[in-house]
Design a protein around this motif. Structure first.
Motif, mmCIF file in Angstrom:
data_model
loop_
_atom_site.group_PDB
_atom_site.id
_atom_site.type_symbol
_atom_site.label_atom_id
_atom_site.label_comp_id
_atom_site.label_asym_id
_atom_site.label_seq_id
_atom_site.Cartn_x
_atom_site.Cartn_y
_atom_site.Cartn_z
ATOM 1 N N LYS A 12 0.841 -1.223 0.099
ATOM 2 C CA LYS A 12 0.110 0.189 -0.018
ATOM 3 C C LYS A 12 1.020 1.463 0.124
ATOM 4 O O LYS A 12 0.579 2.185 -0.813
ATOM 5 C CB LYS A 12 -1.070 0.073 1.189
ATOM 6 N N PHE A 13 1.753 1.386 0.961
ATOM 7 C CA PHE A 13 2.609 2.638 0.879
ATOM 8 C C PHE A 13 3.428 2.659 -0.273
ATOM 9 O O PHE A 13 3.373 3.772 -1.015
ATOM 10 C CB PHE A 13 3.864 2.228 1.959
ATOM 11 N N ASP A 68 4.849 -9.888 -10.256
ATOM 12 C CA ASP A 68 3.613 -9.854 -10.963
ATOM 13 C C ASP A 68 2.483 -8.979 -10.206
ATOM 14 O O ASP A 68 1.986 -8.185 -10.781
ATOM 15 C CB ASP A 68 3.227 -11.295 -11.264
ATOM 16 N N ARG A 69 2.514 -9.175 -8.861
ATOM 17 C CA ARG A 69 1.781 -8.432 -8.025
ATOM 18 C C ARG A 69 2.185 -6.722 -8.243
ATOM 19 O O ARG A 69 1.420 -5.890 -8.303
ATOM 20 C CB ARG A 69 1.631 -8.669 -6.590
ATOM 21 N N GLY A 100 -15.261 -10.405 4.747
ATOM 22 C CA GLY A 100 -15.399 -10.672 3.151
ATOM 23 C C GLY A 100 -15.072 -9.502 2.491
ATOM 24 O O GLY A 100 -14.242 -9.255 1.408
ATOM 25 N N GLU A 101 -15.484 -8.345 2.939
ATOM 26 C CA GLU A 101 -15.211 -6.890 2.448
ATOM 27 C C GLU A 101 -13.742 -6.691 2.488
ATOM 28 O O GLU A 101 -13.239 -6.142 1.552
ATOM 29 C CB GLU A 101 -16.028 -5.750 3.256
ATOM 30 N N ALA A 102 -13.095 -6.767 3.694
ATOM 31 C CA ALA A 102 -11.530 -6.687 3.702
ATOM 32 C C ALA A 102 -10.617 -7.611 2.993
ATOM 33 O O ALA A 102 -9.856 -7.072 2.102
ATOM 34 C CB ALA A 102 -11.114 -6.723 5.272
ATOM 35 N N GLY A 109 -8.231 -6.610 -0.468
ATOM 36 C CA GLY A 109 -6.715 -7.057 -0.315
ATOM 37 C C GLY A 109 -6.154 -6.694 0.949
ATOM 38 O O GLY A 109 -5.103 -6.363 1.035
ATOM 39 N N MET A 110 -6.969 -6.446 2.062
ATOM 40 C CA MET A 110 -6.326 -5.840 3.208
ATOM 41 C C MET A 110 -5.922 -6.822 4.276
ATOM 42 O O MET A 110 -6.575 -7.849 4.436
ATOM 43 C CB MET A 110 -7.580 -4.993 3.802
#
Length: 433
Positions: free
Chosen positions: A26-27, A52-53, A193-195, A199-200
């Motif tokens: 993220k950073f 790749d990520r 599920g939302e997290a 990708g958290m």
């Protein structure tokens, strides 16, 4: 205030500032999003455990195909210190990796911007000293709260004020210390599920909630500024921006601090869970004292919020933009030869504390995990009791039981004395204790 001008000159001369990034999370992604909009700044190599990520991250932040094709994506961190790279940005979050990458950059004569606060708190004073001897810059990461707080402290001191307290805001309740990754998302208003779909990482986000990240960041600020650390650890008093100069003054003057010149974190929640009025959850602050009556009169004349005496006031930034602001560190290091904060002493340490009763034979899982959280301690107190640094409380086995709420000590775990990270940590203690 001339970084942009200096960068323009480099760009016009055809000599761009070239940066290697290690860690495209993220950073790192936030930093990468600004690169196409900063002529004269280039990131020709990105190192990540999943290249790749990292390539996908560049696409998601707006890099075009031509820029991506011109960039090397690799797992090999050694490539980040070769060639005409000016600076390395370490954004992995792993203390061991961060120390290793920083030392490699310093040995290669490259400036190092340490996003990895975990590594900085574990061995930063030693790394900073190594960088000075090598003639390169070791810097905290602008946009992250330690560097922004250090900037406020420097501003206050350079203008002649006495710094009484400095730190940041966060969301805190005492019960958060025992929260594990299984229960973290309810405190962020998310479902698991939302997290997951976003990708958290639950352990990483839990390190912000359980107090560990706050402790790490305050240790970094103390080590960079020379401010002291509360003897009993962070108090996390509920406090909004208008009350900073009232709450964060010495006890002898009616505040909560054991003395002037401390780091502290303020909570955006009252102890009963109600939101604090005008909270500072996302920001940083410095509380300062007027050195004379004339300055105190100026506080009043220019509308500063003060305590009842009129001598204590606060300055603050309500938000921080994390990786979006990282260019400031990179350009300051390369174009000015100056850090945006760096550890100069060993005043604060972060010790592992048991989240529950731990059994002999259990393996600790580090920052934000199921077994321990990180408590801020004065470095001298941590060394005296032999507390295990939170940065080393990962994948180590307990050789004895540790009660809920107790410090985990070096003597409680099986340690490999030949481990490079442990060796560097011990060298730092010997040099700076």
């Amino acid at each position: 205030m001339n970084l942009f001008h200096l960068l323009q000159a480099r760009h016009a001369a055809g000599k761009p500032v070239r940066v290697a990034l290690i860690g495209a999370g993220k950073f790192g992604s936030m930093f990468l999003s600004q690169v196409p909009h900063t002529p004269g700044l280039e990131v020709p190599i990105i190192v990540d455990l999943d290249p790749d990520r990292a390539r996908d991250a560049c696409r998601s932040v707006g890099w075009d195909a031509e820029r991506i094709a011109a960039t090397a994506f690799t797992r090999d961190a050694a490539r980040a210190t070769r060639g005409d790279i000016d600076a390395l940005v370490e954004a992995t979050g792993s203390p061991a990796a961060g120390i290793r990458h920083a030392r490699a950059a310093i040995a290669a004569g490259k400036h190092i911007v340490m996003v990895n606060v975990e590594a900085d708190v574990l061995a930063g004073p030693l790394l900073s000293e190594e960088a000075r001897k090598a003639g390169v810059v070791y810097s905290l990461a602008y946009g992250d709260q330690p560097a922004l707080t250090a900037e406020l402290v420097d501003w206050a001191r350079a203008t002649g004020f006495h710094v009484v307290a400095a730190g940041k805001g966060t969301k805190y309740l005492p019960a958060y210390h025992d929260v594990t990754p299984d229960g973290v998302w309810q405190h962020y208003g998310l479902t698991a599920g939302e997290a997951q779909s976003a990708g958290m990482n639950p352990q990483m986000f839990n390190s912000f909630l359980d107090g560990t990240k706050s402790a790490i960041e305050m240790a970094a600020i103390a080590n960079a500024t020379g401010l002291d650390v509360p003897t009993g650890g962070l108090a996390f008093p509920p406090c909004g921006v208008d009350d900073l100069p009232h709450v964060l003054r010495p006890r002898g003057r009616g505040g909560l601090l054991e003395k002037a010149g401390m780091v502290e974190v303020v909570s955006s929640l009252e102890r009963d869970g109600r939101p604090v009025f005008r909270d500072l959850r996302w920001g940083v602050y410095v509380v300062l004292e007027a050195p004379n009556e004339y300055a105190a009169d100026c506080f009043r004349q220019y509308g500063l919020k003060t305590d009842a005496s009129g001598r204590y006031a606060a300055m603050y930034k309500p938000y921080h933009l994390i990786g979006l602001e990282l260019n400031i560190s990179v350009l300051s290091a390369v174009l000015r030869g100056e850090p945006t904060g760096q550890p100069l002493s060993f005043r604060g340490d972060v010790a592992a504390v048991a989240k529950r009763d731990l059994r002999a034979g259990e393996v600790l899982d580090g920052e934000g995990g199921y077994t321990v959280w990180g408590k801020l301690m004065p470095a001298r107190a941590s060394l005296k009791v032999g507390a295990l640094p939170i940065g080393l409380a990962h994948r180590v086995k307990l050789n004895k039981a540790v009660a809920h709420g107790a410090l985990v000590c070096w003597s409680d775990v099986e340690i490999d004395a030949d481990d490079e990270t442990i060796r560097i940590r011990k060298a730092m203690e010997a040099a700076f204790a």
